[in-house]
Design an enzyme around this catalytic site. Structure first.
Site, PDB file in Angstrom:
ATOM      1  N   HIS A 574       7.216  -3.384  -0.701  1.00 29.19           N
ATOM      2  CA  HIS A 574       6.039  -2.665  -0.236  1.00 29.19           C
ATOM      3  C   HIS A 574       5.158  -2.202  -1.392  1.00 29.19           C
ATOM      4  O   HIS A 574       4.728  -1.041  -1.432  1.00 29.19           O
ATOM      5  CB  HIS A 574       6.456  -1.456   0.621  1.00 29.19           C
ATOM      6  CG  HIS A 574       7.256  -1.830   1.829  1.00 29.19           C
ATOM      7  ND1 HIS A 574       8.155  -0.987   2.445  1.00 29.19           N
ATOM      8  CD2 HIS A 574       7.288  -2.989   2.540  1.00 29.19           C
ATOM      9  CE1 HIS A 574       8.702  -1.611   3.483  1.00 29.19           C
ATOM     10  NE2 HIS A 574       8.200  -2.828   3.555  1.00 29.19           N
ATOM     11  N   HIS A 617       6.908   0.318   6.681  1.00 31.51           N
ATOM     12  CA  HIS A 617       6.679  -1.026   6.158  1.00 31.51           C
ATOM     13  C   HIS A 617       5.176  -1.259   6.317  1.00 31.51           C
ATOM     14  O   HIS A 617       4.539  -0.638   7.175  1.00 31.51           O
ATOM     15  CB  HIS A 617       7.505  -2.029   6.937  1.00 31.51           C
ATOM     16  CG  HIS A 617       8.978  -1.706   6.907  1.00 31.51           C
ATOM     17  ND1 HIS A 617       9.926  -2.598   6.512  1.00 31.51           N
ATOM     18  CD2 HIS A 617       9.638  -0.558   7.192  1.00 31.51           C
ATOM     19  CE1 HIS A 617      11.126  -2.019   6.570  1.00 31.51           C
ATOM     20  NE2 HIS A 617      10.976  -0.782   6.983  1.00 31.51           N
TER      21      HIS A 617
END
Ligand SMILES: Cc1cc2nc3c(=O)[nH]c(=O)nc-3n(C[C@H](O)[C@H](O)[C@H](O)COP(=O)(O)OP(=O)(O)OC[C@H]3O[C@@H](n4cnc5c(N)ncnc54)[C@H](O)[C@@H]3O)c2cc1C
Ligand SMILES: *[C@@H]1O[C@H](CO)[C@@H](O)[C@H](O)[C@H]1NC(C)=O
Ligand SMILES: *[C@@H]1O[C@H](CO)[C@@H](O)[C@H](O)[C@H]1NC(C)=O
Ligand SMILES: *[C@@H]1O[C@H](CO)[C@@H](O)[C@H](O)[C@H]1NC(C)=O
Ligand SMILES: *[C@@H]1O[C@H](CO)[C@@H](O)[C@H](O)[C@H]1NC(C)=O
Length: 633
Positions: A574, A617
């Site tokens: 990420h 996410h």
């Protein structure tokens, strides 16, 4: 969704999977003389923007320049892989290894990104959650008074409508919902964009064991986590088509599914080298210089309206730095003429990271099937592959990596959260936090001021009992059982800088994980919290025995720090925040309209623009950022 919608999407999937779309351009001779908009990078956010502009402004021409190709990208979990197999460093995926992290035992971060039409949405783990409302409110907080005046607001109220718009959610059948206990709230959805999400019709046999154990340590199941309130146990839909069970991604929903449009050109297999201002950054829009990855041919594209950089958090800073837009200190050392001194470009790198708690069971683990069955039982695997290619698709492959997680706030992780929060506020106010910033920008007063504001916003997030700071996603397994701790709100800041030996190659990533020592305090608190899982009646009954860190290690701060430094993943894929939306006087790169400060006709629209990584996410947020208010921008 009606059967016709499903049919159309199936056709699109088939065409994208087999033959390159006929509208795809492969060389400069196929392009127009000029474009109104050029979008650099055909990824998650970039194709969202391209789709919206081409639909709303039919008279405006749009060119997307994409490094990768139209390529069917099997999911990380699709056949024929064994449920989860790391992808190599080749199309459709780039793999990076960061510099060693001295404050994390010299561990390196392994991080990937999509190099394909659809970008990372075409290769990711399909876990499709959204951040907590407080994460987005914190973006407005660091925007401060200066951004409060803007007609574009990036707080939760401002972004939530675009989350809704960006996706078509399909609820599971009543039978499936009942079998697994799926819950949802349709008020978090309502869009009709052909980016799909749904819940799988499959779960591993032991999934209820962990669910029960999480409840026993005191976490409440949330009905819906996509509506801004996500403290608790969450079901998370996958980014997949409800009928085919196949991945839904930007290359389909914002390109293949929407064509043909006469004003929408996509040039593949080309790398954007830089943007060129002939008479300074106020003389925009700039030219876009690109090169063919097939024959190296280098050329300029003329732009009438604006250039939108959407190359992702790891590559957007490379395009800007090659254009002379970045920290002057770095550009000077690289011998790149400074067009615009923006020290924040590539200087605010963040990602999620953390170590696991692991265990085994002394009692026989007699569940069938579990993920390891895919490896141990060839008959089961053959059945799984067959089930995946049925319509509707079924079986373990439709579950991807799992579709549940816990999200816990720091006050619920540790009773000593105030000590941590006070420490952050103190280091922000007395200026000592500046010493933790990357050495090449820490002397810059704007960067230091921006970091102070970030830390104060983070302290508020960490003190809020409704704002998750720990995530543990879970798929089950027996050997060993693993609960990863995600540090959702890191304080350390890394850098993305051009590789001076070859500025067109992959950039150098310096994560600098653990450089702010408070991150270690939080890692330790999270590990100690997760260990409590093994003390629940459900886990004790199964004879769960802790393997890592182990009681002796966890009892001792120094030993536990050593464990964190040995066992952490430094990237959960990420990476973000490398062209942050903050005031220029605070080291920001873009404003609320996502225009680059001080540059004319140039924006950034991708995961680079987030000032702080949210507790999620990233792909759902990447779509929402691409959707948001572009008409007002
Ligand atoms: C392996 C992996 C697993 C992940 N798992 C999940 C998950 O389960 N759930 C989730 O929500 N998120 C997940 N993510 C994160 C999420 O997918 C990304 O954060 C998000 O899609 C990024 O969107 P973006 O628009 O910023 O960039 P991208 O979607 O990466 O798009 C950038 C595009 O720019 C192109 N490009 C780069 N440089 C140039 C250049 N110089 N010229 C032309 N084109 C260029 C790239 O090829 C790419 O297509 C995962 C990511 C990865 C890599
Ligand atoms: C990390 O690497 C540096 C440079 O090689 C070395 O000096 C240091 O001792 C290493 N630290 C650890 C914990 O291995
Ligand atoms: C693009 O234009 C700039 C500015 O005119 C020029 O310096 C550069 O050489 C051009 N690039 C190519 C490949 O023609
Ligand atoms: C292997 O999988 C098949 C198909 O699901 C099942 O019938 C069989 O019992 C499994 N074998 C073992 C040893 O678990
Ligand atoms: C479980 O792990 C413990 C600690 O590492 C070890 O002593 C034990 O033998 C393991 N048990 C099994 C069944 O693997």
């Amino acid at each position: 969704m009606g059967p016709l919608g499903a049919f159309i999407s199936l056709a699109a999937l088939a065409s994208a999977a087999s033959v390159p779309h006929s509208n795809v351009k492969r060389q400069v001779s196929q392009l127009r003389d000029k474009y109104d908009f050029v979008i650099v990078g055909g990824g998650t956010s970039g194709l969202t923007v391209a789709d919206r502009i081409t639909a709303a402004l039919p008279s405006k021409s749009v060119l997307v320049i994409e490094y990768g190709d139209v390529q069917f990208a099997p999911g990380v979990f699709d056949p024929p892989t064994n449920w989860i197999t790391p992808a190599e460093n080749s199309p459709p995926t780039w793999s990076f290894v960061s510099l060693p992290n001295p404050d994390m035992g010299n561990l390196t971060a392994f991080v990937q990104a999509g190099q394909v039409v659809g970008g990372s949405s075409a290769v990711n783990g399909m876990f499709f959650d959204r951040g907590s409302r407080f994460d987005y409110d914190s973006w407005a907080e660091v925007g401060g008074k200066e951004f409060a005046k803007s007609k574009i607001q990036w707080d939760w109220r401002g972004i939530f409508p675009y989350f809704k718009k960006s996706v078509t959610f399909t609820k599971p059948s009543p039978a499936i919902a009942q079998r697994y206990g799926y819950t949802w709230d349709l008020s978090a959805y309502g869009g009709s964009t052909p980016i799909y999400s749904t819940f799988a019709s499959f779960q591993w046999a032991d999934h209820p064991v962990l669910w029960q154990a999480w409840k026993e340590i005191g976490i409440s199941p949330a009905k819906e986590c996509a509506g801004g309130d996500k403290e608790g146990i969450c079901w998370v839909p996958a980014s997949q088509h409800p009928i085919t069970g196949k991945r839904s991604h930007a290359g389909l929903g914002h390109y293949a599914d929407v064509l043909p449009r006469a004003n929408y050109d996509l040039l593949v297999k080309h790398q954007v080298v830089r943007v060129v201002y002939r008479k300074g950054p106020k003389s925009g829009p700039p030219l876009v210089e690109a090169r063919s990855l097939v024959d190296g041919h280098l050329f300029n594209v003329t732009v009438k309206g604006e250039v939108i950089i959407s190359a992702g958090a790891l590559h957007t800073p490379t395009v800007l730095q090659r254009s002379g837009i970045g920290p002057a200190s770095f550009l000077n050392s690289a011998g790149i003429p400074v067009v615009l001194d923006l020290p924040g470009v590539g200087s605010n790198l963040q990602d999620h990271s953390g170590p696991p708690v692991t265990w085994n069971y002394s009692k026989p683990y007699d569940f069938f099937p579990v993920p390891s069955t895919m490896v141990s039982n060839a008959t089961f695997k053959a059945e799984a592959i067959a089930a995946f290619s049925q319509t509707p698709a079924a079986g373990p492959y439709t579950l991807a990596g799992g579709n549940s997680a816990i999200y816990v706030s720091l006050p619920h992780v540790t009773s000593s959260y105030r000590t941590i929060v006070d420490k952050i506020r103190r280091m922000a106010h007395d200026g000592s936090a500046t010493s933790y910033l990357p050495p090449d920008v820490r002397a810059n007063p704007a960067i230091a001021a921006g970091y102070k504001d970030q830390l104060l916003a983070l302290a508020n997030l960490l003190a809020n009992p409704s704002s998750p700071s720990l995530e543990t996603p879970w798929a089950t397994s027996e050997a060993p059982g693993t609960a990863w701790s995600f540090l959702l709100h890191p304080l350390s800041r890394g850098t993305v800088r051009l590789d001076l030996a070859d500025p067109l190659a992959q950039p150098i990533l310096d994560y600098r994980a653990g450089s702010n020592p408070v991150d270690m305090d939080i890692h330790r608190a999270q590990v100690r919290y997760l260990r409590r899982l093994l003390d629940t009646p459900t886990m004790r009954q199964r004879g769960a025995t802790e393997i890592g860190p182990g009681a002796a290690v966890a009892a001792d701060d120094a030993a536990l720090a050593a464990y964190v430094k040995q066992q952490s993943f430094l990237s959960f894929m990420h990476p973000c925040c490398t062209a942050a939306m903050m005031p220029r006087a605070k080291g920001g790169v873009v404003g609320p309209d996502l225009r680059v400060h001080g540059a004319e006709g140039l924006r950034v629209v991708d995961m680079s623009v987030m000032p702080l990584v949210p507790a999620t996410h990233l792909s759902a947020t990447a779509y929402a950022v691409g959707e948001k208010d572009w008409k007002k921008r």
